[in-house]
Each structure stands twice: as C-alpha cells, then as structure tokens.
Design a protein around this motif. Structure first.
Motif, PDB file in Angstrom:
ATOM      1  N   UNK A  22     104.212  86.574  27.025  1.00 47.95           N
ATOM      2  CA  UNK A  22     105.175  87.214  26.115  1.00 47.95           C
ATOM      3  C   UNK A  22     106.472  86.432  26.031  1.00 47.95           C
ATOM      4  N   UNK A  23     106.863  85.769  27.112  1.00 46.35           N
ATOM      5  CA  UNK A  23     108.151  85.079  27.131  1.00 46.35           C
ATOM      6  C   UNK A  23     108.052  83.604  26.739  1.00 46.35           C
ATOM      7  N   UNK A  24     106.846  83.120  26.438  1.00 47.14           N
ATOM      8  CA  UNK A  24     106.660  81.724  26.028  1.00 47.14           C
ATOM      9  C   UNK A  24     106.708  81.612  24.512  1.00 47.14           C
ATOM     10  N   UNK A  25     107.179  80.469  24.039  1.00 44.90           N
ATOM     11  CA  UNK A  25     107.162  80.214  22.591  1.00 44.90           C
ATOM     12  C   UNK A  25     105.741  80.010  22.087  1.00 44.90           C
ATOM     13  N   UNK A  26     104.918  79.345  22.893  1.00 43.41           N
ATOM     14  CA  UNK A  26     103.528  79.072  22.517  1.00 43.41           C
ATOM     15  C   UNK A  26     102.628  79.564  23.639  1.00 43.41           C
ATOM     16  N   UNK A  27     101.573  80.286  23.271  1.00 48.61           N
ATOM     17  CA  UNK A  27     100.587  80.759  24.244  1.00 48.61           C
ATOM     18  C   UNK A  27      99.238  80.149  23.903  1.00 48.61           C
ATOM     19  N   UNK A  62      94.661  70.015  24.526  1.00 41.29           N
ATOM     20  CA  UNK A  62      96.077  69.771  24.242  1.00 41.29           C
ATOM     21  C   UNK A  62      96.389  68.276  24.336  1.00 41.29           C
ATOM     22  N   UNK A  63      95.826  67.608  25.335  1.00 42.29           N
ATOM     23  CA  UNK A  63      96.086  66.172  25.506  1.00 42.29           C
ATOM     24  C   UNK A  63      95.516  65.367  24.335  1.00 42.29           C
ATOM     25  N   UNK A  64      94.334  65.749  23.874  1.00 43.19           N
ATOM     26  CA  UNK A  64      93.755  65.050  22.721  1.00 43.19           C
ATOM     27  C   UNK A  64      94.601  65.291  21.475  1.00 43.19           C
ATOM     28  N   UNK A  65      95.038  66.543  21.282  1.00 40.98           N
ATOM     29  CA  UNK A  65      95.883  66.865  20.126  1.00 40.98           C
ATOM     30  C   UNK A  65      97.186  66.077  20.173  1.00 40.98           C
ATOM     31  N   UNK A  66      97.769  65.956  21.365  1.00 43.38           N
ATOM     32  CA  UNK A  66      99.013  65.204  21.513  1.00 43.38           C
ATOM     33  C   UNK A  66      98.797  63.723  21.207  1.00 43.38           C
ATOM     34  N   UNK A  67      97.688  63.166  21.722  1.00 42.28           N
ATOM     35  CA  UNK A  67      97.402  61.760  21.475  1.00 42.28           C
ATOM     36  C   UNK A  67      97.194  61.457  20.003  1.00 42.28           C
ATOM     37  N   UNK A  75      91.733  71.579  17.095  1.00 45.14           N
ATOM     38  CA  UNK A  75      92.555  72.442  16.243  1.00 45.14           C
ATOM     39  C   UNK A  75      93.243  73.472  17.123  1.00 45.14           C
ATOM     40  N   UNK A  76      94.540  73.343  17.295  1.00 37.93           N
ATOM     41  CA  UNK A  76      95.284  74.321  18.081  1.00 37.93           C
ATOM     42  C   UNK A  76      95.204  75.694  17.403  1.00 37.93           C
ATOM     43  N   UNK A  77      94.998  76.766  18.177  1.00 36.43           N
ATOM     44  CA  UNK A  77      94.842  78.091  17.575  1.00 36.43           C
ATOM     45  C   UNK A  77      96.146  78.682  17.039  1.00 36.43           C
ATOM     46  N   UNK A  78      97.263  78.055  17.364  1.00 39.34           N
ATOM     47  CA  UNK A  78      98.564  78.521  16.865  1.00 39.34           C
ATOM     48  C   UNK A  78      99.348  77.312  16.360  1.00 39.34           C
ATOM     49  N   UNK A  79     100.282  77.560  15.473  1.00 40.55           N
ATOM     50  CA  UNK A  79     101.152  76.486  14.975  1.00 40.55           C
ATOM     51  C   UNK A  79     102.184  76.161  16.045  1.00 40.55           C
ATOM     52  N   UNK A  80     102.280  74.902  16.400  1.00 40.66           N
ATOM     53  CA  UNK A  80     103.227  74.480  17.426  1.00 40.66           C
ATOM     54  C   UNK A  80     104.627  74.356  16.824  1.00 40.66           C
ATOM     55  N   UNK A  81     105.659  74.837  17.514  1.00 40.07           N
ATOM     56  CA  UNK A  81     107.025  74.773  16.980  1.00 40.07           C
ATOM     57  C   UNK A  81     107.686  73.414  17.169  1.00 40.07           C
ATOM     58  N   UNK A  82     106.915  72.427  17.571  1.00 42.06           N
ATOM     59  CA  UNK A  82     107.451  71.089  17.806  1.00 42.06           C
ATOM     60  C   UNK A  82     106.435  70.059  17.309  1.00 42.06           C
ATOM     61  N   UNK A  99      85.486  76.428  22.103  1.00 45.83           N
ATOM     62  CA  UNK A  99      85.342  76.808  20.697  1.00 45.83           C
ATOM     63  C   UNK A  99      86.655  77.259  20.077  1.00 45.83           C
ATOM     64  N   UNK A 100      87.579  77.765  20.888  1.00 34.67           N
ATOM     65  CA  UNK A 100      88.877  78.187  20.365  1.00 34.67           C
ATOM     66  C   UNK A 100      89.734  76.977  19.968  1.00 34.67           C
ATOM     67  N   UNK A 101      89.484  75.836  20.598  1.00 30.42           N
ATOM     68  CA  UNK A 101      90.375  74.693  20.419  1.00 30.42           C
ATOM     69  C   UNK A 101      89.750  73.505  19.681  1.00 30.42           C
ATOM     70  N   UNK A 102      88.476  73.596  19.376  1.00 31.11           N
ATOM     71  CA  UNK A 102      87.784  72.460  18.758  1.00 31.11           C
ATOM     72  C   UNK A 102      86.991  72.933  17.555  1.00 31.11           C
ATOM     73  N   UNK A 103      87.125  72.198  16.444  1.00 19.79           N
ATOM     74  CA  UNK A 103      86.265  72.405  15.290  1.00 19.79           C
ATOM     75  C   UNK A 103      85.067  71.479  15.484  1.00 19.79           C
TER      76      UNK A 103
END
Length: 608
Positions: A381-386, A413-418, A279-286, A268-272
């Motif tokens: 904490x040390x990752x750009x994306x969590x 994540x794989x579906x979002x990337x595709x 839907x990724x829960x955070x904006x990806x920096x790439x 539910x956090x990753x799919x509408x």
C-alpha cells in the motif's frame, strides 16, 4: 494460480462446479467457466472477472448435464477475456488446463498449416484442436489423448470431457497438481483436495507424468510410460479446510512441489509468451533510462532473492545496485538521491525493518517498488509500484515457493530494465524470455532428484557443520541453502563465495565436513572445480549440484553429484533452488525437527 474441477455425477453438476471453484478462489484468477454434457452435446458458460459473473450467466442461461468440468483462469497466453476463458471446446471435446504448453507455437503453426482456425490467444487451444483432429479421424477419446500428451512439452494439468461420452473424463498431470476424488457412483477431478472437499473425503493424487481415465465406477491411472499404476486412495478431512497439506507430510514439502505451477503463474503475469516480450503488469512512474542507481532492501531469504537480482540488473541492464539487509539500511542513514529506484522485497509485505526502510527511501525522494506476495499488505500500500508474486498462501515458516516467485519477478524486471536502457536487443529479450518460459518445466525435472537427495540427507544429518559454495548467482543461492539448513534442521551451516575458500573457510575443512557446491556448467565452472579439488585434498565430502556436462567435467573421487537438467546459466538459481530446498527439508525430517514451525522463528517478522 488456475483451478480445475471435474464431476461425473448423478445429478446436474453446474452448480456444484461453481461451488467447488469458489474453494479455489484463494489461488487467484481473472476469468472462469464451466462446460457440461447436455443430452450428449457439449455446452459451456464463461465469464471474465469473478465467479459471481459466471453465476449470473448460469442464472440467465442454466446448464443441465451430469458430466462437467470447470476452471478458474489466471491469464498466461492471452488477455483475461471471456473468449480466452476456459473451458476451450469444439463440438467434440472440451478442455481445462493449468500451466504452460511450452511448444504451443510450433504445434499451432503445424495445425494452421493443415487448415485449423484458432479463435483464442491461448496455448490451451492447441490441445483442443490436436485432440479434435484425431477424434474427427475416428480415433477413440482415450487413444487420442494418449497420442496428444506425447506431443506436449511444458508443465501442465489437464481435464477433458467428450461429446457423446457421458461416462468419461480424462485428466493428466505434468507438474501442476491434480487429484482424483472417489465417490459413491460418482467420480471427481480437482487441482487439490480443497476443491473436492464438499463431495468426498477419499482422494488419490496423480504423480508427475500420470494421466487418468475416469468413469463413475472408478479410475484407471497410467504413468508416463502408459503403464497402468496404482495410486493410493487416502482419507482427507477437507470439508472446512482452507489450505491443506494434500498427501505431503509437511506444508514445506507441498510448497516445494508447488513451485513449477506457481512460478509459471508468476511468469505469466510478467511475460507475453506469444510475442516473447516482458510486459510489466503496471505502468512504471519512471523511465529506466533515467535511473542511475538501484537500492535493494530485504530480510532473510528475500534478501538473497535481492542478491541474485543484483547480478541480473548489473549484467542485463548495466545498472549499479546496492544491496542491504533492511535492519542495517534503516539505521545507517544511507544517502539516496531523488530519482533513485529503491526496491523492497517481502513475502508478507509486513516485515517491520523492510517497511521502515521503505518509508526512509520515500522521504529521500526515491522511487519505491515492492515485490510482495500479499498485494493488500502495508508495504504494498505504501509503495509507488507493486509487483506481486503469485505464490499463493505459504504456510511453512521457511520460505520456498515465495523465494522462487520473487526471483521470477526480479528476473522479469531485470530484462525489462535492460530492454528499456537499450542494453538488450529484441533478439536478446526474446532469448531471455524463452529461457524464463522453460523454468517451470525445468523445476519439475529438478524435483525428480528427490529420492537421491533424501538418501543423501541421512548423511548430512550426522554432521555438525556444513559449508555451501557458489560463484556468480550461485553464491547467493549458497547463502540461501545454508540458511534453509540452519532454519529447519538446526545444523550449523555457512555459505561462501567459492573464490573466498582460501581466504579463511578452508581452515574448517576436514573429513567430517560436507561441502555443498552449487555449480551449473558456466564460464566460471573450471574455477569452481579448482576449489572442489582443494576441498577434496583435505578430505572434505563434496556434494556437487550441476548439470550433465558439469558432472562429466568434475572428476573428483570424493564427489556425490546431484545432476540437474541442462539449461542456460543466467536464470539457473530458480531451478537450483529446488535441490537446495529438498536437501534442507529431508535433513530436517531425518533429524525429527518441527519442519513447518521451527523453533524460535515466525513466518512474518513484524517487530524489530
């Protein structure tokens, strides 16, 4: 994870409901609410955010009533707003709900065609209106709920109260756990014993498919066939417990059985689910279009989750993926290009080797993304994306629910990337999301194989060595199955790609060697059958985990078959993980080992 609590009390219950919900905060939530019966009429208070916001609402506008239900919600269908918060209600019925109603869209369309107006974005509201329509037609509450339950598909737990019915509450379980609390002239309903600890130490647990009719004198429990059944009431010392084993013998067993619920919440956090989009829960920096290579690094079970993700990312997004165990990656000075994506997977978020690998990747200019179960951990904490998994506390050392939640995040994540790379169309994405939405229900079905597996484990426990085979995404699952068996039963086991059998492992096969074959019916199934025939010809004892079609096609005499639910092969590892885990668990129980704390192992490896 959402939380449910219900009270049939002898005094006002609103404050008790909130106190009980506080004991479920460890499960995670983003809104909360309570509903009670005041002079026979339903009244409710809801709030976005933490329970303190709900408490403020109740302080400003108190609720009376000796009958009530409460809920902490982790948003699935619909945003985490007050309007979408539970309980959902009409003038006649109020409902709280954990899980996912898979067929909510077709149910909603049917209701709308008859003139029903919906006021929320949630799947839960279909339950409210289905029951309400029957009540309006003169059907009694118990019969209305019985009829509606037969229409619902998915993994869910429900609690319902009714206007004018001060001495009635109904609960239902189909996947997510639900417990009954027995009091003196009072009765309770809760997601687990922890929620009910302040009120009672006598608990009954509903089994899958059960539903219960509560009044202050007791409970009448029905099974999935609507036959009255007895569920044992047991004593529980939960008043001060943070996490308990419920009615399970070990934490590992409890955590295996929690998977339909926690995987559903992660989903539910990753799919509408309303739009069937990831839907990724955070904006990806790439931008995935610009990523040329992905590096995945992890240890142990998490590395096998990464191995499955390698197949998904390469197949769905056409992205080349390198996979490393973190203890090797950190020292081999792997060349990373600026702008590469480096993915790190860790249950605890504190794994020393994985953390060191993360820091190396950052120094090389790679984008860093972590998949962790503890969002406040060092790796997070040390990752750009969590990307958090929502497994909740995992107490057993051998990872189970954290593994399948990692798979759900990585699949999303794989579906979002595709989709971002133009490799998947809107229709492709919708089809894949639909497959993901079915996973919690299919995992619940997979759990029904447990009696068969428990019997099989008695034979496995007599073995010195066990071989696991699989092709495609079933290969890393074979590696995970072998690891699980080693970890907790101390039986030597190895996992291999089935196509590698003739390149060495076949020398080990004799009449004493069990061979576990993980093979959903797919495009390589026939090749796997050929490998099984080679094992059978040498007297090996084959244990096949497959679906009904695979079971029908694999006609080999020495076969023991675990029949899994029918499903597409793409995301099968999440469902097939269940029997793999159960086989290791029950074998360890027969062996008499310390299942939750196996020798020489720690939950989080924070040193080299």
């Amino acid at each position: 994870m959402c939380g449910i609590v219900g009270i049939l009390g002898r005094a006002p219950v609103a404050e008790q409901l909130v106190d009980s919900l506080k004991r479920l905060e460890y499960r995670g939530y983003d809104s909360a609410g309570v509903a009670t019966l005041e002079n026979g009429a339903l009244a409710r208070r809801r709030a976005e955010g933490k329970l303190k916001n709900l408490e403020a609402r109740l302080e400003a506008k108190p609720l009376g009533g000796h009958t009530g239900i409460g809920h902490t919600r982790w948003a699935t269908h619909g945003r985490p707003t007050e309007n979408n918060a539970h309980p959902h209600a009409t003038e006649r019925v109020a409902v709280v709900h954990n899980g996912i109603i898979e067929n909510f869209r077709e149910l909603r369309e049917g209701l709308e065609a008859k003139g029903t107006v919906f006021s929320t974005e949630t799947d839960t509201e279909v339950v409210v209106h289905l029951v309400d329509n029957l009540l309006k037609g003169g059907v009694a509450p118990v019969e209305a709920v019985r009829a509606v339950l037969s229409q619902l598909r998915g993994a869910f737990a429900l609690g319902l109260i009714f206007a004018g019915e001060d001495d009635l509450m109904i609960g239902a379980r189909n996947g997510p756990p639900l417990a009954i609390g027995h009091g003196d002239g009072e009765m309770y309903l809760g997601s687990d014993a922890i929620a009910l600890g302040p009120f009672t130490d006598t608990i009954s647990y509903l089994e899958d498919g059960d539903w219960v009719v509560l009044n202050r004198k007791g409970a009448t429990i029905f099974d999935k066939d609507n036959a009255i059944v007895h569920r044992e009431a047991i004593k529980h010392l939960t008043a001060t417990a943070l996490v308990d084993k419920a009615n399970y013998r070990h934490f590992m067993a409890k955590e295996i059985h929690e998977q339909p619920e926690v995987v559903g919440h992660t989903l539910a956090r990753y799919v509408d689910m309303a739009t069937e989009r990831v839907t990724m829960p955070v904006k990806l920096p790439f931008d995935f279009k610009n990523i040329q290579r992905v590096s995945i690094t992890a240890c142990g079970t998490a590395s096998y989750a990464g191995f499955v993700a390698k197949y998904w990312l390469e197949r769905l997004a056409r992205l080349p993926v390198e996979l490393d165990v973190a203890s090797e990656f950190r020292y081999r000075e792997a060349p990373l290009r600026k702008g590469d994506l480096a993915v790190f997977i860790s249950q605890s978020g504190e794994t020393a080797d994985t953390l060191a690998a993360l820091r190396y990747a950052k120094a090389q200019g790679a984008y860093t993304l972590s998949v962790v179960n503890v969002p406040t951990s060092t790796i997070a904490r040390e990752s750009e994306v969590v990307l958090p998994t929502l497994a909740g506390p995992e107490i057993g050392v051998a990872s189970t629910k954290a593994f399948t939640c990692q798979l759900m995040v990585l699949a999303s994540l794989a579906v979002a990337a595709g989709k971002a790379r133009g490799e998947l169309s809107d229709a492709d994405e919708a089809k894949l999301v639909h497959s993901l939405v079915e996973i919690p229900r299919l995992m619940s079905e997979a759990l029904t194989t447990e009696p068969h597996i428990e019997k099989l484990a008695r034979e496995i426990s007599k073995s010195r060595d066990v071989l696991y085979l699989g092709r495609g995404t079933s290969y890393p699952l074979a590696l995970e199955g072998a690891l699980k068996l080693k970890e907790i039963s101390y039986i030597h086991a190895e996992g291999y790609a089935a196509g590698e059998l003739k390149h060495g492992p076949i020398a080990l096969i004799d009449e004493h060697m069990p061979v576990v074959v993980i093979a959903p019916y797919d495009k390589v199934f026939e090749k796997t059958v050929s490998n099984m025939q080679e094992v059978a010809a040498r007297g090996g004892k084959i244990i096949l985990m497959t679906d009904a079609r695979g079971a029908a096609e694999a006609t080999i005499q020495s076969l023991v078959t675990i029949v899994m639910p029918d499903m597409g092969a793409t995301f099968a590892p999440m469902v097939y993980a269940v029997p793999v885990q159960l086989l290791a668990y029950h074998t360890a129980v027969v062996m008499g080992t310390d299942v939750d704390q196996p020798r020489n192992l720690a939950k989080s490896v924070t040193v080299e």
